[in-house]
Write an enzyme that holds these catalytic residues in place. Sequence first.
Site, short mmCIF file in Angstrom:
data_model
loop_
_atom_site.label_atom_id
_atom_site.label_comp_id
_atom_site.label_asym_id
_atom_site.label_seq_id
_atom_site.Cartn_x
_atom_site.Cartn_y
_atom_site.Cartn_z
N CYS A 1 0.81 -1.25 -0.03
CA CYS A 1 0.03 -0.21 -0.09
C CYS A 1 0.90 1.17 -0.21
CB CYS A 1 -0.98 -0.08 1.15
SG CYS A 1 -0.22 0.23 2.73
N CYS B 1 -4.07 -0.30 -2.47
CA CYS B 1 -4.64 0.99 -2.89
C CYS B 1 -4.37 1.28 -4.22
CB CYS B 1 -4.33 2.04 -1.80
SG CYS B 1 -2.34 2.26 -2.01
N CYS C 1 3.80 0.96 -8.15
CA CYS C 1 4.45 0.09 -8.02
C CYS C 1 5.53 -0.40 -9.16
CB CYS C 1 3.43 -1.54 -8.23
SG CYS C 1 4.44 -3.09 -7.88
#
Length: 139
Positions: A10, A82, A89
């Site tokens: 997250c 999220c 990422c």
Amino acid sequence: MEKMRILFLCTGNACRSQMAEGWTKELAGNHVEVISAGIEAHGQNERAINAMAEVGIDISEQESIRVNGEMLEWADLLVTLCDNAEEQCPVINPHTVKLHLPLPDPAKKRGSDEEIQAEFREAREKVKQRVSYVLEQLN
């Protein structure tokens, strides 16, 4: 057979991913390996720790850490919790499966202490549902 390795990601690794790591350890026991990380490291969140302690899960010893390439290489399954983590990422390896199960950040809730803690309890239960879903898919 090797254990499945799950990485929960997250934004700050303070609430949702920490809870997911705690729930996975509780629900899967030694059947999987699990870690959590964040795009950033925001430190531990006392409200998240308290919400989990209410159901008998101690996440107070977990560290808030930033995701790195070694973790991404390690993971068989990456679960983003999220939209920010999904978008930010880093590139994952071809062998890693990515699953996006977003949740609102309970740390952004404003209101009385009781209202904020209620938001963390709700997040705790939603995280449990997502972890249960992930573990069901592994079976």
